[in-house]
Design an enzyme around this catalytic site. Structure first.
Site, PDB file in Angstrom:
ATOM      1  N   ASP A  67       8.840  -9.708   4.368  1.00 36.51           N
ATOM      2  CA  ASP A  67       8.176 -10.268   3.255  1.00 36.51           C
ATOM      3  C   ASP A  67       8.877 -10.185   2.231  1.00 36.51           C
ATOM      4  OD1 ASP A  67       7.025  -7.837   3.194  1.00 36.51           O
ATOM      5  OD2 ASP A  67       5.498  -8.411   1.957  1.00 36.51           O
ATOM      6  N   GLU A 128       4.348  -5.978   3.299  1.00 31.77           N
ATOM      7  CA  GLU A 128       4.802  -4.665   2.664  1.00 31.77           C
ATOM      8  C   GLU A 128       4.293  -4.654   1.009  1.00 31.77           C
ATOM      9  OE1 GLU A 128       6.868  -1.581   0.187  1.00 31.77           O
ATOM     10  OE2 GLU A 128       7.109  -3.753   0.087  1.00 31.77           O
TER      11      GLU A 128
HETATM   12 ZN   LIG Z   1      10.830  -3.887  -0.839  1.00 30.07          ZN
END
Ligand SMILES: [Zn+2]
Length: 368
Positions: A67, A128
């Site tokens: 992401d 993340e």
């Molecule tokens: Zn990163």
């Protein structure tokens, strides 16, 4: 370069990793890996596995997150003078697609040159950027590797994160008593006034060498003619030292409770651990191996203590010794984000060097 450019063209903000996951699954299969898609309630993680060709060589985990932060709509990468950036209206997404491209290229070279290697587990996580959510949802029983390189640090190639803090978030809900501010203000107890006193009194900023604290969000009040009944304060504490973290937290919460009582408001405090910190010694054998790999490539390793978290915090808390290394990304989370083409290839040499060293058994790392 083609792989990296291809990756940044796929839009993948947090929780929207499905398209890039399909693309990566195909690529990993082409490169001779078996791929497991680990779906969880909010998105998907990918695990690619390649059996080692050298008996007894330790299995290593290579990881990046799929992401990106935003804005990404209409992202157009531009190559100029050995640098890849955008037109400035979007981020580039080198955080963390540079890491993904470097891992894919490493696997490509391994296959192309038929190089000997130990076991490799590729872990591509999701979300993340929203608090290590994908890594938190991984099935750790399905991973064999006990060492990991997480390609998710910015700056020059050779930067290695040896320590990251534990991170707690808290919310204080302060409740006073509402009243008409013009007619009978005496009947009210202002939650905003109480909150202001609390915020002014609690320690914040850099508490000590290892610890920081911050109140980042305040919400409350409804109208100018109402003595405000409710305020919510949200803050965080980070520390490399568990004792200092607890002590700071206690000071903040005790101060808030004492001032609430004094100002006749109610207070409810909720706290949440975001992730646990880690600290790996510079004399550690895995660190030593990375140092040798850097020096063989004439890269000066730079060992740093970092103030932010990454998937490595989650991996380390599951007993996987994980270092965060730079992928060469620069100015991540800004529209000026860029990466040098040269750094993309140097990072690949670093990964190849690591695999070569592990296969050659120049280490007695006890990770089978
Ligand atoms: Zn990163």
């Amino acid at each position: 370069m083609d792989t990296f450019i291809g990756l940044v063209h796929i839009n993948s903000p947090s929780f929207f990793e499905q398209e890039i996951a399909v693309w990566l699954t195909e690529r990993l299969i082409d490169l001779g890996l078996s791929v497991e898609n680990q779906k969880y309630d909010k998105s998907i993680n990918l695990i690619g596995r390649k059996a080692g060709t050298v008996r007894g060589a330790p299995t290593i985990i290579l990881s990046s997150h799929m992401d990106t932060v935003e804005p990404t709509r209409g992202l157009i990468p531009m190559r100029e003078g050995g640098i890849i950036r955008t037109d400035g209206s979007t981020i580039l997404g080198a955080d963390d697609k540079s890491g993904i491209a470097e891992i894919l290229e490493t696997l490509h070279v391994l296959k192309e040159q038929d190089l000997p290697h130990g076991g490799i587990e590729v872990v591509f996580t999701s979300a993340e950027e929203r608090g290590l959510i994908g890594a938190g949802a991984l099935d750790f029983d399905s991973l064999q590797g006990r060492i990991a390189l997480v390609l998710d640090c910015s700056g020059s190639i050779g930067r290695v994160v040896l320590a990251a803090p534990t991170h707690d978030i808290y919310t204080m809900r302060i409740t006073g008593r509402a009243a008409h501010a013009g007619i009978e203000p005496e009947r009210g107890t202002s939650a905003i006034k109480a909150a202001a006193k609390i915020i002014a009194a609690v320690p914040d900023g850099r508490i000590d060498q290892n610890t920081t604290a911050n109140i980042g969000i305040i919400q409350g009040g409804t109208a100018t003619n109402i003595v405000p009944k409710e305020v919510t304060i949200t803050g965080e504490i980070r520390s490399h030292d568990a004792g200092a973290l607890e002590k700071t937290k206690k000071t903040i919460f005790d101060t808030a409770r004492r001032l609430s009582k004094k100002n006749q408001v109610k207070i409810e405090i909720e706290e949440n651990r975001q992730y646990n910190g880690f600290h790996i010694s510079e004399s550690d054998e895995f660190v030593g191996l990375i140092k040798t790999v850097c020096e063989d490539l004439s890269i000066t390793p730079e060992f740093i203590v970092y103030g932010g978290g990454s998937d490595a915090n989650i991996f380390n808390s599951h007993g996987i010794k994980s270092l965060v290394i730079s992928s060469g990304m620069q100015m991540p989370h800004t529209t000026e984000e860029y990466i040098k083409e040269e750094d993309l290839s140097t990072a690949v040499l670093m990964l190849l060097g690591t695999l070569k060293a592990l296969a050659a058994g120049v280490t007695s790392l006890p990770f089978a």
